[in-house]
Scaffold this active site. Structure first.
Site, PDB file in Angstrom:
ATOM      1  N   HIS A  21     -86.393  51.176   6.327  1.00  0.00           N
ATOM      2  CA  HIS A  21     -85.330  50.692   7.210  1.00  0.00           C
ATOM      3  C   HIS A  21     -85.895  50.352   8.583  1.00  0.00           C
ATOM      4  O   HIS A  21     -85.519  49.340   9.182  1.00  0.00           O
ATOM      5  CB  HIS A  21     -84.224  51.745   7.332  1.00  0.00           C
ATOM      6  CG  HIS A  21     -83.478  51.961   6.066  1.00  0.00           C
ATOM      7  ND1 HIS A  21     -82.127  51.714   5.936  1.00  0.00           N
ATOM      8  CD2 HIS A  21     -83.888  52.395   4.837  1.00  0.00           C
ATOM      9  CE1 HIS A  21     -81.739  51.988   4.712  1.00  0.00           C
ATOM     10  NE2 HIS A  21     -82.796  52.411   4.024  1.00  0.00           N
ATOM     11  N   ASP A 118     -77.171  51.238  10.288  1.00  0.00           N
ATOM     12  CA  ASP A 118     -76.827  51.172   8.870  1.00  0.00           C
ATOM     13  C   ASP A 118     -76.101  52.408   8.342  1.00  0.00           C
ATOM     14  O   ASP A 118     -74.955  52.321   7.939  1.00  0.00           O
ATOM     15  CB  ASP A 118     -78.040  50.810   8.000  1.00  0.00           C
ATOM     16  CG  ASP A 118     -79.282  51.632   8.281  1.00  0.00           C
ATOM     17  OD1 ASP A 118     -79.227  52.569   9.084  1.00  0.00           O
ATOM     18  OD2 ASP A 118     -80.333  51.322   7.686  1.00  0.00           O
TER      19      ASP A 118
END
Length: 313
Positions: A21, A118
């Site tokens: 990520h 996220d």
């Protein structure tokens, strides 16, 4: 975006604590900085050194380190998903959530125009409290999110296997399916379980999107247009497409010994297989992989990072 001086933005990035990520968030940061926008990147303190080389605009992209609180179920010093086995990733989410006060302090000081995030389902409320827009940025394909992480799926832990692998109502494809295999079903079930955290991953992601001002994906409309349109309809909010936002391929040369070795093979006959620098194979997994290579009957080269199981070998 316009690059005129009056339109310069300040963007904050707060990805899930995993290098899978961090990296795409940093790629997007570089693209924004390329256009003259300023980026503040929130991440665990120990991860900064491993990402510094990917920061192509250090004059515009600054790191804001976080001290990851200790959680009893995690090994001392664990900060990212690569520090713990997959079975403890949800426990890492507890430490991730406990950085909320630090995140609030940093963002209150920075006052960014936008925050890309996220898994932090609590961040949109914080952003709106600060007068900032929150954008849920998915590093997973739109087709996958549309299959699993939409209100029409209504995933619950007591669903049958048949219910888990069925596409949600209105899903735009009949060819994208989950196979009725133990591993794939187990992967979906994990999303519906909270593993003692009280917050299942399904809730984390769907709530993040529901409460955000927009959702963004690393894709093109030409590639996943129908799935992005479906997600817009499911969540009734804009779906922004960034494209892959990959960095330019570095112009480096191989060492002469590797160039000579590769030249022994005809063009188009060599396969390169990488599991990622943060993916740690266990001894039995590594042995099974090599046995599979041997069965191919072709020469192969393996480069392995040091793993803890090597200590007694």
């Amino acid at each position: 975006m316009s690059t005129s001086r009056s339109s310069k933005l300040h963007v904050a990035m707060f990805p899930w604590f995993a290098f899978g990520h961090f990296t795409p968030f940093l790629h997007l940061s570089n693209k924004l900085a390329e256009r003259g926008h300023r980026v503040s990147f929130l991440l665990p303190k120990g991860a900064q050194a491993k990402l510094q080389h990917l920061n192509h605009y250090p004059n515009l992209i600054s790191f804001s380190p976080l001290l990851v609180p200790h959680v009893d179920t995690l090994p001392p010093g664990a900060e990212t998903a690569s520090d713990v086995p997959f079975s403890l990733h949800m426990q890492l989410a507890i430490a991730f959530d406990r950085t909320q006060n630090q995140v609030e302090t940093i963002l209150t000081t920075l006052k960014p125009h936008f925050i890309f995030f996220d898994f932090s389902y609590w961040l949109p409320a914080l952003a709106h409290q600060l007068g900032t827009k929150a954008i849920a940025y998915s590093v997973v394909s739109a087709a996958t999110i549309a299959f699993i992480m939409v209100p029409a799926k209504k995933m619950e832990k007591d669903m049958t296997n048949e219910e888990l692998i069925q596409p949600p109502s209105g899903y735009p494809s009949l060819s994208v399916v989950f196979k009725y295999k133990e591993f794939e079903i187990a992967t979906i079930k994990i999303l519906a379980e909270d593993h003692g955290t009280g917050v299942p991953m399904y809730f984390r992601i769907t709530s993040s999107i529901k409460e955000s001002d927009a959702v963004a994906f690393r894709t093109y409309h030409e590639v996943e247009g129908p799935y992005c349109d479906y997600l817009r309809q499911q969540y009734a909010k804009p779906a922004l497409l960034t494209g892959p936002v990959l960095t330019e391929t570095p112009e480096t040369k191989l060492d002469e010994k590797w160039t000579k070795w590769l030249c022994n093979f005809e063009q188009g006959t060599v396969v390169y297989c990488a599991f990622g620098s943060q993916n740690i194979l266990q001894k039995d997994q590594f042995q099974e992989l090599l046995l599979g290579f041997e069965l191919c009957g072709q020469p192969f080269l393996v480069a392995l990072k040091y793993s803890s199981w090597m200590r007694n070998n």
